[in-house]
Scaffold this active site. Structure first.
Site, PDB file in Angstrom:
ATOM      1  N   CYS A  17      -3.588  19.395   1.031  1.00  0.00           N
ATOM      2  CA  CYS A  17      -4.062  20.760   0.816  1.00  0.00           C
ATOM      3  C   CYS A  17      -5.521  20.784   0.365  1.00  0.00           C
ATOM      4  CB  CYS A  17      -3.173  21.443  -0.210  1.00  0.00           C
ATOM      5  SG  CYS A  17      -3.640  23.152  -0.591  1.00  0.00           S
ATOM      6  N   GLN A  47      16.681  26.184  18.297  1.00  0.00           N
ATOM      7  CA  GLN A  47      16.694  25.085  17.336  1.00  0.00           C
ATOM      8  C   GLN A  47      15.435  24.227  17.456  1.00  0.00           C
ATOM      9  OE1 GLN A  47      20.709  23.706  18.815  1.00  0.00           O
ATOM     10  NE2 GLN A  47      21.031  23.308  16.639  1.00  0.00           N
ATOM     11  N   ASN A  48      14.612  24.511  18.444  1.00  0.00           N
ATOM     12  CA  ASN A  48      13.508  23.622  18.778  1.00  0.00           C
ATOM     13  C   ASN A  48      12.277  23.890  17.913  1.00  0.00           C
ATOM     14  OD1 ASN A  48      15.161  22.577  20.746  1.00  0.00           O
ATOM     15  ND2 ASN A  48      14.369  23.920  22.342  1.00  0.00           N
ATOM     16  N   ASP A 100       9.201  22.639  19.132  1.00  0.00           N
ATOM     17  CA  ASP A 100       8.106  22.257  20.026  1.00  0.00           C
ATOM     18  C   ASP A 100       7.203  23.422  20.423  1.00  0.00           C
ATOM     19  OD1 ASP A 100       9.608  23.613  22.057  1.00  0.00           O
ATOM     20  OD2 ASP A 100      10.697  21.763  22.496  1.00  0.00           O
ATOM     21  N   GLY A 113      17.888  20.277  24.596  1.00  0.00           N
ATOM     22  CA  GLY A 113      18.138  20.005  26.006  1.00  0.00           C
ATOM     23  C   GLY A 113      17.313  20.835  26.961  1.00  0.00           C
ATOM     24  N   PRO A 150      12.113  14.141  24.122  1.00  0.00           N
ATOM     25  CA  PRO A 150      13.488  13.650  23.994  1.00  0.00           C
ATOM     26  C   PRO A 150      14.344  14.575  23.153  1.00  0.00           C
ATOM     27  CG  PRO A 150      12.040  12.404  22.548  1.00  0.00           C
ATOM     28  CD  PRO A 150      11.155  13.288  23.388  1.00  0.00           C
ATOM     29  N   ASP A 151      15.653  14.619  23.473  1.00  0.00           N
ATOM     30  CA  ASP A 151      16.558  15.338  22.585  1.00  0.00           C
ATOM     31  C   ASP A 151      16.860  14.436  21.384  1.00  0.00           C
ATOM     32  OD1 ASP A 151      18.460  13.476  23.363  1.00  0.00           O
ATOM     33  OD2 ASP A 151      19.612  14.870  24.588  1.00  0.00           O
ATOM     34  N   PHE A 152      17.761  14.870  20.525  1.00  0.00           N
ATOM     35  CA  PHE A 152      18.003  14.125  19.293  1.00  0.00           C
ATOM     36  C   PHE A 152      19.142  13.125  19.406  1.00  0.00           C
ATOM     37  CE2 PHE A 152      15.475  17.610  17.832  1.00  0.00           C
ATOM     38  CZ  PHE A 152      14.759  17.111  16.768  1.00  0.00           C
ATOM     39  N   ARG A 153      20.220  13.499  20.101  1.00  0.00           N
ATOM     40  CA  ARG A 153      21.469  12.767  19.944  1.00  0.00           C
ATOM     41  C   ARG A 153      21.936  11.971  21.156  1.00  0.00           C
ATOM     42  NH1 ARG A 153      23.516  14.679  15.111  1.00  0.00           N
ATOM     43  NH2 ARG A 153      22.521  16.598  14.402  1.00  0.00           N
ATOM     44  N   HIS A 187      15.157  26.565  13.194  1.00  0.00           N
ATOM     45  CA  HIS A 187      14.821  25.341  12.476  1.00  0.00           C
ATOM     46  C   HIS A 187      13.325  25.225  12.219  1.00  0.00           C
ATOM     47  CE1 HIS A 187      18.860  23.392  13.884  1.00  0.00           C
ATOM     48  NE2 HIS A 187      18.995  24.343  12.990  1.00  0.00           N
ATOM     49  N   CYS A 243      19.666  22.029  32.221  1.00  0.00           N
ATOM     50  CA  CYS A 243      19.346  23.425  31.930  1.00  0.00           C
ATOM     51  C   CYS A 243      18.489  24.041  33.033  1.00  0.00           C
ATOM     52  CB  CYS A 243      18.638  23.526  30.586  1.00  0.00           C
ATOM     53  SG  CYS A 243      19.681  23.021  29.191  1.00  0.00           S
TER      54      CYS A 243
END
Length: 347
Positions: free
Chosen positions: A183, A129-130, A132, A48, A56-59, A149, A285
């Site tokens: 690789c 949690q991001n 980006d 957020g 975009p957020d996830f949910r 994450h 936010c």
């Protein structure tokens, strides 16, 4: 029920702590910060805080990432971040990565508010949690940040016997040339160091958590649904007297009914008659951070920081585009003599 709550609380040591805020409002939080008693702020942030940057957020039901993945023909939306699915079908993830790749977006007001906490020596750590990397772009360094994450910042070969590391720029080149990153050393699949479902969180998350949260004297939670564990459980790891501020579009992280009735768990409590430390500021936010900055007397400084940093990013992007255009022009000029000679020979 009051007797049971009291009994469980005394037996398990889960009774309420000291009330620190003079009122459970954003004003109360601002006065607490200004009092000088607050020196170890931890920020917990989710998707957020980046939505105003265009990510975009996830949910979210309509605009969220999971609601817009039909074109990838997934068996279910979360599969795009499932490690087993990725190993068999990496194309979907890398197609999505082209849309979300770091470097295409600018940090938000919220990101720069966290940087201000750092510069004013109030930030202990930001737990994100991001994936980006916008916290890094905004000016947070390795010591300031726990990317719970994972991150796009580095990548590794998935082969257990190889594990060669790759840079952000290497991965970017592969993704935008429509290549599945392989690789250079063993030809194994290379994945950004973001945590997929089925993978362990970074070790730094657990080692930092055990030392940071007992020292936290203000927890600021922004832009997260607090639905993903173990990240969500962090709200219960601060001392009992530590105030917890949620800046979000809706209330979240509250105790379930039974835990709340018995006074158990570390869930947020905004409205019960036992509430003594949790504050919910319902807004975006960015707006919440601007409101808090205003109460702290930092609003003008924050706005100037955002404008200055965005101008620097725009200038850098403009320079890089100009250099890329010059390279394309030089390549065309080098190719021209050969093309001209071929034309004369044909004539």
């Amino acid at each position: 029920m009051d007797f049971l709550r009291s009994l469980f609380s005394r037996t398990l040591g889960l009774g309420p702590g000291e009330k620190v805020l003079d009122e459970l409002t954003l004003d109360g939080v601002a006065r607490y910060i200004q009092s000088g008693a607050c020196k170890n702020i931890i920020c917990m942030v989710g998707a957020g805080i980046s939505t105003s940057a265009g990510i975009p957020d996830f949910r979210s039901p309509v605009s969220g990432l999971y609601a817009n993945l039909q074109k990838y023909n997934l068996p279910y939306p979360e599969a795009i971040f499932q490690i087993d699915y990725f190993k068999k079908h990496p194309e979907a993830f890398f197609a999505l990565a082209r849309q979300l790749y770091p470097g295409q977006f600018k940090p938000t007001v919220c990101h720069y508010f966290i940087r201000m906490l750092k510069e004013k020596e109030l930030l202990r750590r930001c737990y994100s949690q991001n994936i980006d990397t916008l916290e890094r772009v905004a000016g947070l360094g390795d010591a300031d940040l726990v990317e719970a994450h994972g991150t796009f910042y580095t990548s590794h070969c998935l082969s257990f016997l190889c594990r060669k590391e790759y840079t952000l720029e290497w991965m970017k080149e592969k993704i935008f040339s429509d290549e599945i990153p392989k690789c250079d050393k063993c030809s194994g699949l290379v994945k950004p160091d973001i945590v997929f479902f089925g993978e362990n969180l970074p070790g730094r998350f657990f080692t930092s958590m055990t030392t940071d949260f007992p020292r936290c004297d203000l927890l600021i939670i922004m832009g997260t649904s607090l639905q993903v564990q173990p990240f969500a459980s962090l709200v219960g790891r601060v001392p009992k007297s530590t105030p917890r501020l949620l800046i979000n579009m809706e209330k979240t992280g509250e105790s379930d009914f039974m835990s709340g009735m018995l006074g158990l768990g570390g869930g947020l409590d905004f409205e019960s008659d036992k509430a003594y430390r949790d504050v919910a500021h319902i807004s975006t936010c960015d707006d919440g951070c601007l409101a808090l900055a205003d109460l702290l007397g930092w609003k003008e400084e924050l706005q100037e920081l955002v404008n200055r940093e965005h101008a620097l990013i725009d200038s850098k992007n403009k320079k890089e585009k100009g250099e890329a255009a010059n390279e394309d022009s030089s390549a065309t000029e080098k190719a021209a003599p050969g093309a001209e000679a071929k034309s004369q020979k044909t004539e």
